[in-house]
Design a protein around this motif. Structure first.
Motif, short mmCIF file in Angstrom:
data_model
loop_
_atom_site.label_atom_id
_atom_site.label_comp_id
_atom_site.label_asym_id
_atom_site.label_seq_id
_atom_site.Cartn_x
_atom_site.Cartn_y
_atom_site.Cartn_z
N GLY A 60 0.84 -1.19 0.00
CA GLY A 60 0.00 0.00 0.00
C GLY A 60 0.87 1.24 0.00
N THR A 61 0.71 2.07 1.01
CA THR A 61 1.53 3.29 1.09
C THR A 61 2.75 3.12 2.00
N LEU A 62 2.97 1.91 2.52
CA LEU A 62 4.13 1.65 3.37
C LEU A 62 5.26 1.11 2.51
N ARG A 63 6.41 1.76 2.56
CA ARG A 63 7.58 1.36 1.77
C ARG A 63 8.73 1.07 2.73
N GLU A 64 9.31 -0.11 2.61
CA GLU A 64 10.40 -0.53 3.51
C GLU A 64 11.72 0.12 3.11
N ILE A 65 12.42 0.66 4.10
CA ILE A 65 13.80 1.10 3.93
C ILE A 65 14.66 -0.13 4.21
N SER A 66 15.61 -0.41 3.34
CA SER A 66 16.33 -1.68 3.39
C SER A 66 17.81 -1.49 3.08
N GLY A 67 18.61 -2.44 3.53
CA GLY A 67 20.02 -2.47 3.16
C GLY A 67 20.82 -1.29 3.65
N VAL A 68 20.42 -0.71 4.77
CA VAL A 68 21.13 0.46 5.30
C VAL A 68 22.43 0.00 5.96
N CYS A 69 23.54 0.47 5.43
CA CYS A 69 24.82 0.05 6.00
C CYS A 69 25.94 1.01 5.59
N THR A 70 26.99 0.97 6.38
CA THR A 70 28.17 1.80 6.15
C THR A 70 29.41 0.95 6.40
N HIS A 71 30.38 1.07 5.51
CA HIS A 71 31.64 0.36 5.70
C HIS A 71 32.24 0.78 7.04
N PRO A 72 32.79 -0.16 7.83
CA PRO A 72 33.34 0.17 9.14
C PRO A 72 34.33 1.33 9.14
N ASP A 73 35.12 1.48 8.09
CA ASP A 73 36.10 2.57 8.02
C ASP A 73 35.46 3.94 7.86
N PHE A 74 34.15 3.99 7.57
CA PHE A 74 33.48 5.26 7.30
C PHE A 74 32.32 5.53 8.26
N GLN A 75 32.17 4.69 9.28
CA GLN A 75 31.07 4.87 10.24
C GLN A 75 31.28 6.12 11.08
N GLY A 76 30.17 6.64 11.60
CA GLY A 76 30.22 7.81 12.47
C GLY A 76 30.25 9.14 11.73
N ARG A 77 30.03 9.13 10.44
CA ARG A 77 30.06 10.36 9.64
C ARG A 77 28.67 10.77 9.16
N GLY A 78 27.65 10.00 9.53
CA GLY A 78 26.28 10.33 9.14
C GLY A 78 25.92 10.00 7.71
N LEU A 79 26.70 9.15 7.05
CA LEU A 79 26.45 8.86 5.64
C LEU A 79 25.14 8.10 5.44
N ARG A 94 5.87 11.19 -2.42
CA ARG A 94 5.01 10.27 -3.16
C ARG A 94 3.79 9.85 -2.33
N GLY A 95 3.66 10.37 -1.13
CA GLY A 95 2.53 10.01 -0.26
C GLY A 95 2.70 8.68 0.42
N GLU A 96 3.92 8.21 0.54
CA GLU A 96 4.20 6.93 1.20
C GLU A 96 4.73 7.15 2.60
N LYS A 97 4.70 6.09 3.39
CA LYS A 97 5.24 6.10 4.75
C LYS A 97 6.41 5.14 4.80
N ALA A 98 7.47 5.56 5.44
CA ALA A 98 8.67 4.72 5.53
C ALA A 98 8.54 3.73 6.69
N GLY A 99 9.06 2.54 6.45
CA GLY A 99 9.14 1.51 7.48
C GLY A 99 10.53 0.92 7.42
N CYS A 100 11.02 0.45 8.56
CA CYS A 100 12.36 -0.11 8.60
C CYS A 100 12.41 -1.24 9.62
N GLU A 101 12.88 -2.40 9.18
CA GLU A 101 13.08 -3.51 10.09
C GLU A 101 14.48 -3.39 10.66
N THR A 102 14.60 -3.50 11.97
CA THR A 102 15.91 -3.39 12.60
C THR A 102 16.29 -4.71 13.25
N GLN A 103 17.57 -4.87 13.44
CA GLN A 103 18.07 -6.09 14.06
C GLN A 103 18.58 -5.79 15.44
#
Length: 103
Positions: A60-79, A94-103
Motif C-alpha cells: 500500500g503506502t508503506l515502503r520498507e527502507i532496506s540495506g542500510v549500511c556503512t563500511h566500518p572505516d566510514f562509520q560515524g560520519r552520518g552517511l 510520493r505520499g508513502e510512509k517509511a518503514g524499517c526492520e531493525t536487528q
C-alpha cells in the motif's frame, strides 16, 4: 575524508559493490538482485561504495527502507543517515510512509 556524493546504485555496475558492502556489514537479507527491488542510493569515496540505503518491499503506502549500511572505516560520519533522509523525503513526496526492520 569522504568527498563522494550520493548517487543511485541500481546500475548493474554497482550491484557487486552493493553485495560486497552488505556481505561485510550484514544489514539483513540482501542478495545479488536486491537492488533491483527498489531505489538504492549509495555514498561513494571516489569509485568505492562506502554506504548505502534503499527501498525493498511495498505494501500500500508503506515502503520498507532496506540495506542500510556503512563500511566500518566510514562509520560515524552520518552517511547512512543522509541516504535514509533522502529516501524518506522522496517517499513522503510520493505520499508513502517509511518503514524499517531493525536487528
Amino acid at each position: 575524508s569522504t568527498r563522494g556524493a550520493d548517487r543511485a546504485t541500481t546500475a548493474a555496475a554497482h550491484a557487486q559493490a552493493a553485495l560486497d558492502l552488505a556481505t561485510l556489514t550484514r544489514p539483513g537479507p540482501f542478495g545479488p538482485r536486491t537492488i533491483q527491488l527498489g531505489e538504492y542510493l549509495g555514498w561513494f569515496d571516489g569509485a568505492r561504495l562506502v554506504a548505502m540505503a534503499g527501498e525493498r518491499m511495498c505494501a500500500g503506502t508503506l515502503r520498507e527502507i532496506s540495506g542500510v549500511c556503512t563500511h566500518p572505516d566510514f562509520q560515524g560520519r552520518g552517511l547512512a543517515r543522509r541516504l535514509m533522509a533522502k529516501l524518506i523525503r522522496r517517499q513522503m513526496l510520493r505520499g508513502e510512509k517509511a518503514g524499517c526492520e531493525t536487528q
